[in-house]
Design a protein around this motif. Sequence first.
Motif, mmCIF file in Angstrom:
data_model
loop_
_atom_site.group_PDB
_atom_site.id
_atom_site.type_symbol
_atom_site.label_atom_id
_atom_site.label_comp_id
_atom_site.label_asym_id
_atom_site.label_seq_id
_atom_site.Cartn_x
_atom_site.Cartn_y
_atom_site.Cartn_z
ATOM 1 N N UNK A 205 56.375 19.976 21.826
ATOM 2 C CA UNK A 205 55.694 21.025 22.774
ATOM 3 C C UNK A 205 54.420 20.850 24.124
ATOM 4 N N UNK A 206 53.771 20.632 23.629
ATOM 5 C CA UNK A 206 52.734 19.916 25.145
ATOM 6 C C UNK A 206 52.881 18.810 25.096
ATOM 7 N N UNK A 207 53.465 18.057 24.377
ATOM 8 C CA UNK A 207 53.508 16.688 24.835
ATOM 9 C C UNK A 207 54.223 16.251 25.635
ATOM 10 N N UNK A 208 55.126 17.406 26.301
ATOM 11 C CA UNK A 208 56.317 16.986 27.576
ATOM 12 C C UNK A 208 55.449 17.444 28.491
ATOM 13 N N UNK A 209 55.915 17.588 29.256
ATOM 14 C CA UNK A 209 55.505 17.936 30.791
ATOM 15 C C UNK A 209 56.119 19.451 30.333
ATOM 16 N N UNK A 210 57.193 19.865 30.286
ATOM 17 C CA UNK A 210 57.677 21.746 29.819
ATOM 18 C C UNK A 210 57.932 21.271 28.764
ATOM 19 N N UNK A 211 58.000 22.894 28.499
ATOM 20 C CA UNK A 211 58.537 23.714 27.310
ATOM 21 C C UNK A 211 59.914 23.121 26.799
ATOM 22 N N UNK A 229 60.617 25.368 18.081
ATOM 23 C CA UNK A 229 59.374 26.539 17.632
ATOM 24 C C UNK A 229 59.058 27.237 19.366
ATOM 25 N N UNK A 230 59.174 28.313 19.206
ATOM 26 C CA UNK A 230 58.993 28.931 20.539
ATOM 27 C C UNK A 230 57.768 29.758 21.013
ATOM 28 N N UNK A 231 56.425 29.333 20.447
ATOM 29 C CA UNK A 231 55.229 30.194 20.384
ATOM 30 C C UNK A 231 54.602 29.645 21.021
ATOM 31 N N UNK A 232 54.669 27.975 21.288
ATOM 32 C CA UNK A 232 53.319 27.734 22.257
ATOM 33 C C UNK A 232 52.707 28.310 23.657
ATOM 34 N N UNK A 236 57.938 35.334 24.423
ATOM 35 C CA UNK A 236 60.084 35.984 24.592
ATOM 36 C C UNK A 236 59.894 35.874 25.488
ATOM 37 N N UNK A 237 58.819 35.089 26.756
ATOM 38 C CA UNK A 237 59.499 34.729 28.596
ATOM 39 C C UNK A 237 59.284 33.683 28.254
ATOM 40 N N UNK A 238 59.148 32.236 27.656
ATOM 41 C CA UNK A 238 59.612 31.413 27.578
ATOM 42 C C UNK A 238 59.670 30.764 27.095
ATOM 43 N N UNK A 239 59.149 30.830 25.716
ATOM 44 C CA UNK A 239 59.631 30.373 24.587
ATOM 45 C C UNK A 239 61.811 29.791 24.260
ATOM 46 N N UNK A 240 61.840 31.815 24.196
ATOM 47 C CA UNK A 240 62.843 32.139 23.652
ATOM 48 C C UNK A 240 63.835 31.661 25.252
ATOM 49 N N UNK A 241 63.459 32.279 25.841
ATOM 50 C CA UNK A 241 64.331 31.291 27.617
ATOM 51 C C UNK A 241 64.587 30.122 27.032
ATOM 52 N N UNK A 242 63.745 29.427 27.078
ATOM 53 C CA UNK A 242 64.128 27.715 27.027
ATOM 54 C C UNK A 242 65.310 27.478 25.745
ATOM 55 N N UNK A 243 65.187 28.178 24.914
ATOM 56 C CA UNK A 243 65.567 27.306 23.598
ATOM 57 C C UNK A 243 66.750 28.310 24.168
ATOM 58 N N UNK A 244 66.809 29.711 23.958
ATOM 59 C CA UNK A 244 68.909 29.362 24.422
ATOM 60 C C UNK A 244 69.366 28.401 25.650
ATOM 61 N N UNK A 245 68.577 28.281 26.696
ATOM 62 C CA UNK A 245 69.134 27.563 27.450
ATOM 63 C C UNK A 245 68.903 25.794 26.735
ATOM 64 N N UNK A 246 68.790 25.667 26.112
ATOM 65 C CA UNK A 246 68.976 24.156 25.126
ATOM 66 C C UNK A 246 69.807 24.442 24.350
ATOM 67 N N UNK A 247 69.944 25.982 23.626
ATOM 68 C CA UNK A 247 71.161 25.558 22.533
ATOM 69 C C UNK A 247 72.871 25.545 23.285
ATOM 70 N N UNK A 248 72.106 26.199 24.997
ATOM 71 C CA UNK A 248 73.887 26.770 25.835
ATOM 72 C C UNK A 248 74.268 24.796 25.924
#
Length: 480
Positions: A205-211, A229-232, A236-248
Amino acid sequence: MKEFRNLTMLSDFYEFTMANAYFNMGMGEKIAVFDAYYRKNPDGGGFSIFAGLNDIIDYIKNLSFSDEDIDYFRENTNFSEGFLDYLRDFKFSGDVWAFPEGSVMFPNEPIITVRAPIIEASIIETYLLLSMNFNSLVATKTSRIVRAAGERLVMEFGARRAQGADASITGARAAYIGGAPITSNTYSAKKYGFKASGTMAHSWVQAFPSEYEAFKAYAKAYPDNCILLIDTYDTLKSGLVNAMRVFKEELDPKGLVGGVRIDSGDLAYLSKEVRKVLDENGYKDTKIVASNSLDEFKIESLLSQGARIDSFGIGERLITAKSDPVFGGVYKLVGIEEDGKLTPRIKVSENVEKITTPGHKKVYRLYDRETGKAEADYIALNNEIVDDSKPIVIFDPLYTWKMKRLENFIARQMQVKIFEKGKLIYENPSLDQIHLYAKKEVEDQWDEVKRFDQPHNYYVDLSQDLWNLKQNLILEAKRR
């Protein structure tokens, strides 16, 4: 091609000093009987799981001393040349009995019995114990963790926290026996033929410009196994939100389902919040994986708080059995053959738990015919036969005034013969078969014996003849 390491020299040095003296005194071919057993269950449990037999078999099969080994003794000891010549043609020639790997076992019953010339029986002690102790420790710990997790998947993630490479490799196998069918250890998965699994570290996660970009790249690379992995940064505010965006964007169009992993923070609270948000957004099938220094006690606590976790990755507390990391197996002389007849031997101590049980013995497990549950273990002399058509009275080993009378039972002899006159006669089951056998062994125990807190005391009793022998030898020892 199968790996091979000659580990004959992996023995405590006093085994060799005794062996040299036995040889020079003409005692090298004297037949001795030793028992390997343990004195207490880890973590105050009701039972343990036997593991490590596979490695013990390989070790005994390949016992031999190289020229380099003999040169080492010549240069570093005062061992006799006669003894060193004896070592050149050394191989195991004795008999071995053992519980099948994966067996439920209880304190103070002979798990492995060795009958062999005393030099041979002595030299194998160290490796036999280290294999039995470590592997049984990990298998037992895994079994406890799996039972705490219920129907949820448990994965072994301990390679980086194990105490050395060998511990990580064989520990993954022991964990498989105990009920963890997936490992993070690629070497073990390849060696033993079971599944390796893993997704990403925080460094990905850290190796990319953004989560978001990290998650999107991973989903493109592994759409069929997309666990994010959503806790870097913020679960709740970023990890889960970004995960659902990618799932979609990446998984929904392909009809695929992903998952999320939480590796830090309040796992009970976070998992419940993550589950709530996933469900509200239509991701009811998305799995939640949890890791972070878990064991059976933490899992029980999490689940009692309503944690919404579907599977667990268990590392350091499994592979090191951190809460109780020493499995106290011992190897004791119980008899010497004199003119073809066994003379029982006993060790007497002011510590009652260190008094040994003499003689060549066998263990029977007594099962209720109606329930199929194990009711008691019964240790008898080798020439005794338990007749399960007749009632038997079993006494509690801790509270001798407590007893149970068994009538409708089946007696199963636990030890099977592994080596006969140095020849392997046992067909080793596959790892899958051992795993299923271990699972059945645990199922055959009453729930009260499987409790983590103050488990029911399982009855392990001595036959009357064996009890009499032990008491007589204790009295003889006290008179000396």
